[in-house]
Design an enzyme around this catalytic site. Structure first.
Site, mmCIF file in Angstrom:
data_model
loop_
_atom_site.group_PDB
_atom_site.id
_atom_site.type_symbol
_atom_site.label_atom_id
_atom_site.label_comp_id
_atom_site.label_asym_id
_atom_site.label_seq_id
_atom_site.Cartn_x
_atom_site.Cartn_y
_atom_site.Cartn_z
ATOM 1 N N GLY A 46 -0.102 -25.363 21.751
ATOM 2 C CA GLY A 46 -0.239 -24.151 20.955
ATOM 3 C C GLY A 46 1.077 -23.400 20.906
ATOM 4 O O GLY A 46 1.873 -23.467 21.846
ATOM 5 N N GLN A 51 6.655 -16.340 19.601
ATOM 6 C CA GLN A 51 7.453 -17.130 20.546
ATOM 7 C C GLN A 51 8.727 -17.683 19.911
ATOM 8 O O GLN A 51 9.655 -18.051 20.623
ATOM 9 C CB GLN A 51 6.626 -18.304 21.085
ATOM 10 C CG GLN A 51 5.469 -17.851 21.965
ATOM 11 C CD GLN A 51 4.639 -19.045 22.391
ATOM 12 O OE1 GLN A 51 3.739 -19.452 21.666
ATOM 13 N NE2 GLN A 51 4.933 -19.617 23.542
ATOM 14 N N CYS A 92 2.484 -22.073 29.319
ATOM 15 C CA CYS A 92 3.001 -21.439 28.108
ATOM 16 C C CYS A 92 4.419 -21.935 27.901
ATOM 17 O O CYS A 92 5.210 -21.982 28.848
ATOM 18 C CB CYS A 92 3.001 -19.917 28.286
ATOM 19 S SG CYS A 92 3.612 -19.023 26.841
ATOM 20 N N LEU A 93 4.746 -22.276 26.660
ATOM 21 C CA LEU A 93 6.111 -22.729 26.371
ATOM 22 C C LEU A 93 7.133 -21.625 26.639
ATOM 23 O O LEU A 93 8.302 -21.920 26.853
ATOM 24 C CB LEU A 93 6.208 -23.216 24.918
ATOM 25 C CG LEU A 93 5.497 -24.556 24.669
ATOM 26 C CD1 LEU A 93 5.398 -24.840 23.175
ATOM 27 C CD2 LEU A 93 6.228 -25.681 25.386
ATOM 28 N N HIS A 134 -5.203 -17.363 23.890
ATOM 29 C CA HIS A 134 -3.850 -17.284 24.470
ATOM 30 C C HIS A 134 -2.823 -17.017 23.356
ATOM 31 O O HIS A 134 -1.926 -16.183 23.529
ATOM 32 C CB HIS A 134 -3.568 -18.608 25.202
ATOM 33 C CG HIS A 134 -2.181 -18.784 25.717
ATOM 34 N ND1 HIS A 134 -1.904 -18.909 27.068
ATOM 35 C CD2 HIS A 134 -0.979 -18.896 25.072
ATOM 36 C CE1 HIS A 134 -0.593 -19.068 27.215
ATOM 37 N NE2 HIS A 134 -0.009 -19.077 26.021
ATOM 38 N N GLU A 135 -2.975 -17.709 22.222
ATOM 39 C CA GLU A 135 -2.001 -17.561 21.122
ATOM 40 C C GLU A 135 -2.162 -16.215 20.407
ATOM 41 O O GLU A 135 -1.162 -15.603 20.015
ATOM 42 C CB GLU A 135 -2.124 -18.722 20.131
ATOM 43 C CG GLU A 135 -1.927 -20.120 20.727
ATOM 44 C CD GLU A 135 -0.674 -20.286 21.557
ATOM 45 O OE1 GLU A 135 0.307 -19.549 21.321
ATOM 46 O OE2 GLU A 135 -0.683 -21.141 22.463
ATOM 47 N N HIS A 138 -0.298 -13.620 22.215
ATOM 48 C CA HIS A 138 1.138 -13.579 21.876
ATOM 49 C C HIS A 138 1.387 -12.676 20.674
ATOM 50 O O HIS A 138 2.350 -11.915 20.651
ATOM 51 C CB HIS A 138 1.656 -14.975 21.530
ATOM 52 C CG HIS A 138 2.013 -15.830 22.712
ATOM 53 N ND1 HIS A 138 2.977 -15.476 23.627
ATOM 54 C CD2 HIS A 138 1.547 -17.033 23.108
ATOM 55 C CE1 HIS A 138 3.088 -16.435 24.542
ATOM 56 N NE2 HIS A 138 2.222 -17.407 24.252
HETATM 57 C C1 QAP Z 1 -1.041 -22.482 25.583
HETATM 58 O O1 QAP Z 1 0.783 -23.872 26.063
HETATM 59 C C2 QAP Z 1 -2.116 -22.934 26.513
HETATM 60 O O2 QAP Z 1 5.348 -24.964 31.403
HETATM 61 C C3 QAP Z 1 -0.149 -23.563 25.054
HETATM 62 O O3 QAP Z 1 7.219 -26.856 31.192
HETATM 63 C C4 QAP Z 1 -1.861 -23.798 27.581
HETATM 64 O O4 QAP Z 1 1.471 -25.705 25.020
HETATM 65 C C5 QAP Z 1 -3.366 -22.458 26.344
HETATM 66 C C6 QAP Z 1 4.342 -26.420 28.221
HETATM 67 C C7 QAP Z 1 -2.883 -24.187 28.424
HETATM 68 C C8 QAP Z 1 -4.384 -22.861 27.169
HETATM 69 C C9 QAP Z 1 -4.163 -23.721 28.203
HETATM 70 C C10 QAP Z 1 4.364 -25.608 29.325
HETATM 71 C C11 QAP Z 1 5.288 -27.408 28.106
HETATM 72 C C12 QAP Z 1 3.335 -26.241 27.154
HETATM 73 C C13 QAP Z 1 5.316 -25.776 30.312
HETATM 74 C C14 QAP Z 1 1.554 -24.976 25.985
HETATM 75 C C15 QAP Z 1 6.295 -26.759 30.193
HETATM 76 C C16 QAP Z 1 6.273 -27.581 29.080
HETATM 77 C C17 QAP Z 1 2.489 -25.193 27.099
HETATM 78 CO CO CO Z 2 1.975 -19.157 25.307
#
Ligand code: QAP
Ligand code: CO
Length: 168
Positions: A46, A51, A92-93, A134-135, A138
């Site tokens: 996501g 972001q 989270c990215l 979550h998004e 943001h």
């Molecule tokens: C949001 O997050 C999300 O730490 C999206 O080193 C995540 O795509 C919502 C990512 C989980 C609900 C559950 C995170 C990639 C990606 C990192 C992501 C990383 C590399 C996160």
């Molecule tokens: Co995020």
């Protein structure tokens, strides 16, 4: 298509409240496409426009196992269908390397515009419901670390500030 730079916590620009999209035109479609490319490249499930430092209410996600179900939500609004909270280890990215448990409602109904400007409504549960919330956070300038204890948030902030200084 283009890869976009992702802002990292504690960048104050992540606290900006995004504005509704007035018309879904080609520039909004390009933003959606660039955000999807950026999300897949990360890789992530996501990404919100906030972001990538664009303060419009646009988010993309793909919670499929095969990463072949891109979804775009423009001006998303959701209502909670089931107030029961579920916990999930969120990442989270914009907070790379950290995963922490967050509790959120499990079932929601979301309405939004798609990439063609068409309105749609969907019921979401499981990871899709968590990710959508979550998004949308943001877009309101909120991050998953805001749900953690001040101590945990501080620890994450210090570590990321150090990484960012090292890269600068
Ligand atoms: C949001 O997050 C999300 O730490 C999206 O080193 C995540 O795509 C919502 C990512 C989980 C609900 C559950 C995170 C990639 C990606 C990192 C992501 C990383 C590399 C996160
Ligand atoms: Co995020």
């Amino acid at each position: 298509m283009a890869l976009l730079d992702i802002l990292e916590f504690p960048d104050p620009r992540l606290r900006t409240e995004a504005k509704p999209v007035a018309v879904v035109n080609d520039s909004v479609r390009k933003l959606v496409d660039d955000m999807l490319e950026t999300m897949y490249a990360a890789p992530g499930i996501g990404l919100a426009a906030t972001q990538v430092n664009v303060h419009q209410r646009v988010l993309v996600m793909d919670v499929s196992d095969t990463q072949d179900r891109p979804q775009a939500f423009i001006n998303p609004e959701y209502k909670v269908l089931d107030p029961e909270l579920g916990e999930y280890d969120e990442g989270c990215l914009s907070v790379p390397g950290f995963y922490e448990t967050v509790c959120r409602p499990q079932r929601i109904e979301v309405s939004a515009l798609d990439r063609d400007g068409q309105a749609f409504t969907l019921e979401l549960d499981g990871l899709a419901a968590i990710c959508l919330q979550h998004e949308v956070d943001h877009l309101d300038g909120k991050l998953f670390v805001d749900y953690l204890s001040p101590l945990k948030r501080q620890r994450i902030r210090k570590k990321l500030e150090k990484d960012q200084r090292r890269r600068a």
